[in-house]
Scaffold this motif. Structure first.
Motif, PDB file in Angstrom:
ATOM      1  N   VAL A  58       0.840  -1.201   0.000  1.00 53.01           N
ATOM      2  CA  VAL A  58       0.000   0.000   0.000  1.00 53.01           C
ATOM      3  C   VAL A  58       0.878   1.254   0.000  1.00 53.01           C
ATOM      4  O   VAL A  58       0.605   2.216  -0.731  1.00 53.01           O
ATOM      5  CB  VAL A  58      -0.960  -0.003   1.216  1.00 53.01           C
ATOM      6  N   ILE A  59       1.928   1.242   0.787  1.00 50.11           N
ATOM      7  CA  ILE A  59       2.836   2.395   0.851  1.00 50.11           C
ATOM      8  C   ILE A  59       3.514   2.608  -0.498  1.00 50.11           C
ATOM      9  O   ILE A  59       3.614   3.737  -0.991  1.00 50.11           O
ATOM     10  CB  ILE A  59       3.879   2.198   1.977  1.00 50.11           C
ATOM     11  N   ARG A  60       3.928   1.537  -1.134  1.00 54.55           N
ATOM     12  CA  ARG A  60       4.580   1.627  -2.443  1.00 54.55           C
ATOM     13  C   ARG A  60       3.606   2.188  -3.492  1.00 54.55           C
ATOM     14  O   ARG A  60       3.966   3.046  -4.293  1.00 54.55           O
ATOM     15  CB  ARG A  60       5.093   0.246  -2.854  1.00 54.55           C
ATOM     16  N   GLN A  61       2.364   1.720  -3.472  1.00 56.04           N
ATOM     17  CA  GLN A  61       1.355   2.223  -4.411  1.00 56.04           C
ATOM     18  C   GLN A  61       1.089   3.708  -4.184  1.00 56.04           C
ATOM     19  O   GLN A  61       0.957   4.478  -5.135  1.00 56.04           O
ATOM     20  CB  GLN A  61       0.046   1.447  -4.262  1.00 56.04           C
ATOM     21  N   TYR A  62       1.005   4.103  -2.919  1.00 56.96           N
ATOM     22  CA  TYR A  62       0.745   5.506  -2.600  1.00 56.96           C
ATOM     23  C   TYR A  62       1.899   6.389  -3.076  1.00 56.96           C
ATOM     24  O   TYR A  62       1.673   7.445  -3.667  1.00 56.96           O
ATOM     25  CB  TYR A  62       0.527   5.682  -1.092  1.00 56.96           C
ATOM     26  N   GLU A  63       3.128   5.950  -2.830  1.00 57.49           N
ATOM     27  CA  GLU A  63       4.290   6.729  -3.265  1.00 57.49           C
ATOM     28  C   GLU A  63       4.346   6.831  -4.786  1.00 57.49           C
ATOM     29  O   GLU A  63       4.681   7.882  -5.334  1.00 57.49           O
ATOM     30  CB  GLU A  63       5.577   6.116  -2.715  1.00 57.49           C
ATOM     31  N   ALA A  64       3.989   5.753  -5.478  1.00 58.66           N
ATOM     32  CA  ALA A  64       3.962   5.786  -6.946  1.00 58.66           C
ATOM     33  C   ALA A  64       2.899   6.765  -7.441  1.00 58.66           C
ATOM     34  O   ALA A  64       3.129   7.518  -8.399  1.00 58.66           O
ATOM     35  CB  ALA A  64       3.704   4.391  -7.499  1.00 58.66           C
ATOM     36  N   ALA A  65       1.745   6.772  -6.793  1.00 58.89           N
ATOM     37  CA  ALA A  65       0.675   7.696  -7.182  1.00 58.89           C
ATOM     38  C   ALA A  65       1.101   9.144  -6.937  1.00 58.89           C
ATOM     39  O   ALA A  65       0.834  10.026  -7.762  1.00 58.89           O
ATOM     40  CB  ALA A  65      -0.603   7.379  -6.416  1.00 58.89           C
ATOM     41  N   GLN A  66       1.771   9.396  -5.818  1.00 62.55           N
ATOM     42  CA  GLN A  66       2.251  10.746  -5.516  1.00 62.55           C
ATOM     43  C   GLN A  66       3.285  11.193  -6.544  1.00 62.55           C
ATOM     44  O   GLN A  66       3.268  12.334  -7.000  1.00 62.55           O
ATOM     45  CB  GLN A  66       2.852  10.805  -4.108  1.00 62.55           C
ATOM     46  N   LYS A  67       4.177  10.296  -6.910  1.00 60.90           N
ATOM     47  CA  LYS A  67       5.201  10.618  -7.901  1.00 60.90           C
ATOM     48  C   LYS A  67       4.554  10.937  -9.249  1.00 60.90           C
ATOM     49  O   LYS A  67       4.947  11.874  -9.939  1.00 60.90           O
ATOM     50  CB  LYS A  67       6.178   9.450  -8.037  1.00 60.90           C
ATOM     51  N   ARG A  68       3.537  10.157  -9.607  1.00 64.62           N
ATOM     52  CA  ARG A  68       2.816  10.379 -10.860  1.00 64.62           C
ATOM     53  C   ARG A  68       2.123  11.750 -10.846  1.00 64.62           C
ATOM     54  O   ARG A  68       2.151  12.482 -11.839  1.00 64.62           O
ATOM     55  CB  ARG A  68       1.807   9.253 -11.074  1.00 64.62           C
ATOM     56  N   LYS A  69       1.530  12.118  -9.712  1.00 64.54           N
ATOM     57  CA  LYS A  69       0.877  13.425  -9.593  1.00 64.54           C
ATOM     58  C   LYS A  69       1.887  14.557  -9.740  1.00 64.54           C
ATOM     59  O   LYS A  69       1.606  15.569 -10.381  1.00 64.54           O
ATOM     60  CB  LYS A  69       0.160  13.550  -8.242  1.00 64.54           C
ATOM     61  N   GLU A  70       3.062  14.397  -9.137  1.00 56.36           N
ATOM     62  CA  GLU A  70       4.104  15.420  -9.247  1.00 56.36           C
ATOM     63  C   GLU A  70       4.563  15.579 -10.692  1.00 56.36           C
ATOM     64  O   GLU A  70       4.759  16.698 -11.165  1.00 56.36           O
ATOM     65  CB  GLU A  70       5.303  15.057  -8.367  1.00 56.36           C
ATOM     66  N   GLU A  71       4.722  14.461 -11.401  1.00 53.38           N
ATOM     67  CA  GLU A  71       5.138  14.519 -12.803  1.00 53.38           C
ATOM     68  C   GLU A  71       4.073  15.194 -13.659  1.00 53.38           C
ATOM     69  O   GLU A  71       4.397  15.988 -14.549  1.00 53.38           O
ATOM     70  CB  GLU A  71       5.436  13.113 -13.322  1.00 53.38           C
ATOM     71  N   GLU A  72       2.799  14.890 -13.396  1.00 56.37           N
ATOM     72  CA  GLU A  72       1.713  15.529 -14.137  1.00 56.37           C
ATOM     73  C   GLU A  72       1.694  17.031 -13.878  1.00 56.37           C
ATOM     74  O   GLU A  72       1.462  17.824 -14.795  1.00 56.37           O
ATOM     75  CB  GLU A  72       0.367  14.910 -13.750  1.00 56.37           C
ATOM     76  N   LEU A  73       1.944  17.421 -12.633  1.00 55.72           N
ATOM     77  CA  LEU A  73       1.976  18.839 -12.289  1.00 55.72           C
ATOM     78  C   LEU A  73       3.129  19.545 -13.001  1.00 55.72           C
ATOM     79  O   LEU A  73       2.952  20.633 -13.552  1.00 55.72           O
ATOM     80  CB  LEU A  73       2.096  19.015 -10.776  1.00 55.72           C
ATOM     81  N   LYS A  74       4.295  18.921 -13.028  1.00 54.04           N
ATOM     82  CA  LYS A  74       5.447  19.498 -13.733  1.00 54.04           C
ATOM     83  C   LYS A  74       5.148  19.636 -15.221  1.00 54.04           C
ATOM     84  O   LYS A  74       5.477  20.649 -15.840  1.00 54.04           O
ATOM     85  CB  LYS A  74       6.694  18.629 -13.538  1.00 54.04           C
ATOM     86  N   TYR A  75       4.510  18.625 -15.796  1.00 55.24           N
ATOM     87  CA  TYR A  75       4.154  18.653 -17.216  1.00 55.24           C
ATOM     88  C   TYR A  75       3.163  19.785 -17.490  1.00 55.24           C
ATOM     89  O   TYR A  75       3.310  20.533 -18.459  1.00 55.24           O
ATOM     90  CB  TYR A  75       3.559  17.298 -17.623  1.00 55.24           C
ATOM     91  N   GLU A  76       2.171  19.927 -16.620  1.00 59.07           N
ATOM     92  CA  GLU A  76       1.165  20.979 -16.783  1.00 59.07           C
ATOM     93  C   GLU A  76       1.806  22.364 -16.672  1.00 59.07           C
ATOM     94  O   GLU A  76       1.512  23.257 -17.467  1.00 59.07           O
ATOM     95  CB  GLU A  76       0.073  20.815 -15.725  1.00 59.07           C
TER      96      GLU A  76
END
Length: 149
Positions: A43-61
């Protein structure tokens, strides 16, 4: 029992934090109401992956907004309006007209709500600077040339 908070919980912590709670409180209240998940390594690994994905999307935006800002800063938008007998405009240039002309002439889509015009602005023929708020504290200055027909 360790739980990963999914949402902010008053008097316990913010979303993303891992907290040690009593088993009954964790299972019955936090997990039962969807406020937390049991803090297993998966669960922790999935959450960290989701957070990383959100950060990348924000940088892209943000990078896309910066590109749009650069494009808008280079543009001088020409809007032609009908003139009255004394050489003044009938009405004024609206946010909608600016947004439509941007899309038609330059294929750039900007929300009309993001365009800021002063109340006494764009009521005469001339060159004006108009602010366009793009989001994430990024704004561009667009030059609008109002011409008479």
């Amino acid at each position: 029992m360790k739980v990963l908070l999914i949402k902010d919980v008053k008097s316990l912590g913010k979303a993303g934090e891992i907290k040690e709670v009593k088993d009954g409180y964790g299972n019955n209240f936090l997990i039962g109401k969807g406020l937390a998940k049991a803090a297993t390594p998966d669960v922790i690994r999935q959450y960290e992956a989701a957070q990383k994905r959100k950060e990348e999307e924000l940088k892209y935006e943000i990078s896309n907004l910066e590109k749009l800002k650069d494009e808008l800063s280079k543009i001088t938008l020409v809007i032609k309006k009908t003139l009255g007998a004394n050489g003044s405009l009938f009405g004024s240039v609206s946010k909608e007209e600016i947004a439509e002309e941007l899309e038609k002439a330059h294929h750039l889509i900007v929300d009309k709500k993001a365009i800021e015009i002063d109340k006494n602005h764009l009521k005469a023929v001339g060159l004006y600077d108009v602010q366009v708020k793009l989001g994430h504290a990024i704004s561009a200055t667009l030059k609008v040339d109002v011409q008479g027909e």
